[in-house]
Design a protein around this motif. Structure first.
Motif, PDB file in Angstrom:
ATOM      1  N   VAL A  47      36.219  41.965  38.072  1.00  0.00           N
ATOM      2  CA  VAL A  47      34.644  42.248  37.954  1.00  0.00           C
ATOM      3  C   VAL A  47      33.369  40.904  38.667  1.00  0.00           C
ATOM      4  O   VAL A  47      32.366  41.826  38.800  1.00  0.00           O
ATOM      5  N   TRP A  48      34.052  40.174  39.104  1.00  0.00           N
ATOM      6  CA  TRP A  48      33.398  39.560  40.078  1.00  0.00           C
ATOM      7  C   TRP A  48      32.891  39.995  41.359  1.00  0.00           C
ATOM      8  O   TRP A  48      31.755  40.412  42.237  1.00  0.00           O
ATOM      9  N   ASP A  49      34.241  40.944  41.972  1.00  0.00           N
ATOM     10  CA  ASP A  49      33.851  41.919  43.433  1.00  0.00           C
ATOM     11  C   ASP A  49      33.025  42.933  42.527  1.00  0.00           C
ATOM     12  O   ASP A  49      32.316  43.181  43.838  1.00  0.00           O
ATOM     13  N   LEU A  50      32.999  42.939  41.278  1.00  0.00           N
ATOM     14  CA  LEU A  50      31.685  44.558  40.758  1.00  0.00           C
ATOM     15  C   LEU A  50      30.683  44.071  41.006  1.00  0.00           C
ATOM     16  O   LEU A  50      29.906  44.907  41.030  1.00  0.00           O
ATOM     17  N   THR A  51      30.865  42.895  40.659  1.00  0.00           N
ATOM     18  CA  THR A  51      28.986  42.549  40.238  1.00  0.00           C
ATOM     19  C   THR A  51      28.385  41.607  40.828  1.00  0.00           C
ATOM     20  O   THR A  51      26.956  40.721  40.577  1.00  0.00           O
ATOM     21  N   HIS A  52      29.159  40.749  40.540  1.00  0.00           N
ATOM     22  CA  HIS A  52      28.916  39.031  42.204  1.00  0.00           C
ATOM     23  C   HIS A  52      27.880  38.337  41.049  1.00  0.00           C
ATOM     24  O   HIS A  52      27.215  37.965  41.645  1.00  0.00           O
ATOM     25  N   SER A  53      28.651  38.659  39.709  1.00  0.00           N
ATOM     26  CA  SER A  53      27.391  38.293  38.948  1.00  0.00           C
ATOM     27  C   SER A  53      28.502  37.055  37.806  1.00  0.00           C
ATOM     28  O   SER A  53      29.847  37.458  37.361  1.00  0.00           O
ATOM     29  N   SER A  54      28.756  35.878  37.793  1.00  0.00           N
ATOM     30  CA  SER A  54      29.159  35.148  36.705  1.00  0.00           C
ATOM     31  C   SER A  54      28.688  35.384  35.596  1.00  0.00           C
ATOM     32  O   SER A  54      29.447  35.158  34.594  1.00  0.00           O
ATOM     33  N   PHE A  55      27.407  35.699  35.041  1.00  0.00           N
ATOM     34  CA  PHE A  55      27.028  36.065  33.967  1.00  0.00           C
ATOM     35  C   PHE A  55      28.097  37.479  33.335  1.00  0.00           C
ATOM     36  O   PHE A  55      28.615  36.948  31.877  1.00  0.00           O
ATOM     37  N   TYR A  56      28.614  38.459  34.627  1.00  0.00           N
ATOM     38  CA  TYR A  56      29.129  39.488  34.040  1.00  0.00           C
ATOM     39  C   TYR A  56      30.505  38.527  33.687  1.00  0.00           C
ATOM     40  O   TYR A  56      31.251  39.413  33.236  1.00  0.00           O
ATOM     41  N   VAL A  57      31.379  38.014  34.270  1.00  0.00           N
ATOM     42  CA  VAL A  57      32.379  37.728  34.288  1.00  0.00           C
ATOM     43  C   VAL A  57      32.585  36.668  33.071  1.00  0.00           C
ATOM     44  O   VAL A  57      33.441  36.858  32.026  1.00  0.00           O
ATOM     45  N   GLY A  58      31.356  35.941  32.532  1.00  0.00           N
ATOM     46  CA  GLY A  58      31.584  35.388  30.786  1.00  0.00           C
ATOM     47  C   GLY A  58      31.329  36.194  30.214  1.00  0.00           C
ATOM     48  O   GLY A  58      32.285  35.292  28.780  1.00  0.00           O
ATOM     49  N   LEU A  59      31.019  37.413  30.381  1.00  0.00           N
ATOM     50  CA  LEU A  59      31.146  38.300  29.110  1.00  0.00           C
ATOM     51  C   LEU A  59      32.169  38.428  28.840  1.00  0.00           C
ATOM     52  O   LEU A  59      32.699  39.317  27.763  1.00  0.00           O
ATOM     53  N   LEU A  60      33.210  38.848  29.750  1.00  0.00           N
ATOM     54  CA  LEU A  60      34.864  39.186  29.547  1.00  0.00           C
ATOM     55  C   LEU A  60      35.397  38.070  27.832  1.00  0.00           C
ATOM     56  O   LEU A  60      35.868  38.165  27.368  1.00  0.00           O
ATOM     57  N   GLY A  61      34.726  36.654  28.009  1.00  0.00           N
ATOM     58  CA  GLY A  61      35.067  35.688  26.642  1.00  0.00           C
ATOM     59  C   GLY A  61      33.894  36.694  26.116  1.00  0.00           C
ATOM     60  O   GLY A  61      34.835  36.649  25.112  1.00  0.00           O
ATOM     61  N   MET A  62      33.085  37.386  25.858  1.00  0.00           N
ATOM     62  CA  MET A  62      32.244  37.778  24.798  1.00  0.00           C
ATOM     63  C   MET A  62      33.479  39.093  24.215  1.00  0.00           C
ATOM     64  O   MET A  62      33.829  39.646  22.884  1.00  0.00           O
ATOM     65  N   ALA A  63      33.879  39.931  25.272  1.00  0.00           N
ATOM     66  CA  ALA A  63      34.520  41.039  25.066  1.00  0.00           C
ATOM     67  C   ALA A  63      35.778  40.564  24.351  1.00  0.00           C
ATOM     68  O   ALA A  63      36.325  41.815  23.310  1.00  0.00           O
ATOM     69  N   ASN A  64      36.745  39.568  24.454  1.00  0.00           N
ATOM     70  CA  ASN A  64      37.763  39.195  23.991  1.00  0.00           C
ATOM     71  C   ASN A  64      37.453  38.200  22.284  1.00  0.00           C
ATOM     72  O   ASN A  64      38.550  39.073  21.812  1.00  0.00           O
ATOM     73  N   LEU A  65      36.588  37.884  22.475  1.00  0.00           N
ATOM     74  CA  LEU A  65      36.171  37.564  21.194  1.00  0.00           C
ATOM     75  C   LEU A  65      36.017  37.875  19.767  1.00  0.00           C
ATOM     76  O   LEU A  65      36.954  38.118  19.000  1.00  0.00           O
TER      77      LEU A  65
END
Length: 412
Positions: A47-65
């Motif tokens: 996700v980081w390689d695709l977006t270079h955004s920590s926000f998008y990496v953080g959204l993985l937590g919501m996709a899990n939660l």
């Protein structure tokens, strides 16, 4: 006491492995958790390689939660109404399909972050179904006296997977690519699926209530009406919300260790290393009868260890204190899970395991939010040390104020 006898009394109790059904489940988990750890590293990096955004990496937590909350509660209700073996097979297949899905997107080079989110959410759905079901199965296939030992063994393989899996995943990413890490997960997960297929039939016991909102509300009401169970949830929420410092690791690395990513790796692994040690030497845990008081004590130790880590300026000392916190955390997990499994009637275990999963999944994420917000307001040291101290004080005051929890004895 001879040294050999001393070690035998404190090393992890392996008696549950003498039960074939549990042994297969445990070995399957031991293998599959390594693959899960590899995928966790690969997904975040992709996700980081695709977006270079920590926000998008953080959204993985919501996709899990979100799936964990929704399907954890629902899956627990279903686990009380159907054959738990069949439900565990269904949830395992969902999780496996999600792993194959994320593997295929990597092999095809689709490069779509939303497909990755969908795969993560699907995997979380499968886990939300299997987690409560697996927890409710343990007391059905083991004698009550073996349940704490089984939970310690489960914590051991989870912690080992959290250490070994990311390491192997990092090697796979560096030398082959994302598909190799996902393929490892898909292949290793088959061991867990095999163990589930070998389980005996586990039809529901006692009164069966149709899964739905009524069943979920009844399970939550049972927790609220039962001080011992309610407090086992409350003390865990206190531990995670007040003292989980994981969101502060990057800032600590930048401010005290010059941005060295090796230091960040050690910080990230420190708790898991401690958890492995705590689980390995957990033979004494099942012999503690006053688990309410003991649970309060180890969570206070967790808070104090976190506070001490926040004051340390040497990397090795931070790692040591966080590892001590990991030891306390894994012991806390064993007792909380054992209280939940043995105190509740079988017809409620699935729903209560679902609620347990929501707390376990949601608490650390709320803790990360608390840590980040207080660091902005009070600085790194204030957020880290203050949170640890607040955890220790709050859990002692709250946990010891409820007589039913304070006087709870496991053998009653």
């Amino acid at each position: 006491m001879a040294f050999g006898q001393l070690v035998k009394r404190h090393i992890v109790d392996t008696r549950p492995l003498g039960v074939p059904a549990y042994r297969r489940l445990w070995l399957g988990q031991a293998v599959s958790h390594v693959g899960v750890g590899a995928t966790v590293v690969a997904v975040g990096q992709q996700v980081w390689d695709l977006t270079h955004s920590s926000f998008y990496v953080g959204l993985l937590g919501m996709a899990n939660l979100i799936p964990l909350i929704v399907f954890g509660l629902w899956g627990g209700a279903v686990a009380d109404a159907v054959d738990r073996r069949k439900l565990l097979i269904a949830g395992s297949l969902i999780a496996w399909v999600s792993t194959l899905f994320i593997l295929v997107q990597a092999l095809l080079g689709l490069g779509n972050v939303y497909l990755i989110f969908a795969a993560v959410a699907l995997n979380s759905t499968g886990f939300a179904i299997t987690g409560p079901t697996r927890g409710a199965i343990i007391p059905r296939i083991l004698e009550p006296e073996l349940v704490p030992a089984a939970n310690a063994l489960n914590s051991l393989v989870y912690s080992i997977g959290a250490v070994v899996g990311p390491m192997l995943g990092g090697v796979a990413l560096a030398n082959v690519g994302f598909a190799a890490a996902y393929a490892m997960d898909a292949l290793l997960f088959s061991a867990s699926l095999y163990a589930v297929l070998r389980l005996p039939s586990l039809p529901p016991l006692g009164e069966v209530i149709r899964p739905g909102a009524r069943a979920v509300i009844e399970g939550l009401s049972f927790i609220v009406r039962t001080p011992v169970l309610l407090m086992s949830f409350v003390v865990d929420i206190i531990a995670m919300v007040f003292a989980m410092p994981r969101a502060l690791f990057p800032q600590l690395t930048a401010e005290r260790f010059g941005g060295d990513l090796t230091a960040l790796g050690w910080l990230t692994s420190a708790m898991a290393i401690g958890a492995v040690a705590g689980a390995l030497f957990s033979g004494w845990v099942g012999r503690v009868s006053r688990q309410g008081v003991a649970l309060v004590a180890v969570i206070a130790v967790w808070g104090l260890a976190v506070a001490a880590a926040g004051l340390a300026n040497e990397l090795w000392l931070v790692v040591v204190f966080m590892a001590v916190g990991g030891v306390a955390d894994v012991i806390s997990s064993v007792w909380r899970q054992s209280i939940l499994q043995l105190y509740a009637p079988d017809e409620m275990r699935g729903r209560l395991q679902g609620a347990f999963m929501v707390v376990v999944a949601g608490g650390p994420r709320l803790g990360e939010l608390r840590a980040g917000a207080t660091a902005t307001a009070f600085g790194l040291t204030g957020a880290w040390v203050g949170g640890g101290l607040a955890c220790a004080v709050t859990v002692l005051v709250v946990g010891l104020s409820v007589s039913g929890f304070r006087n709870y004895r496991a053998r009653q």
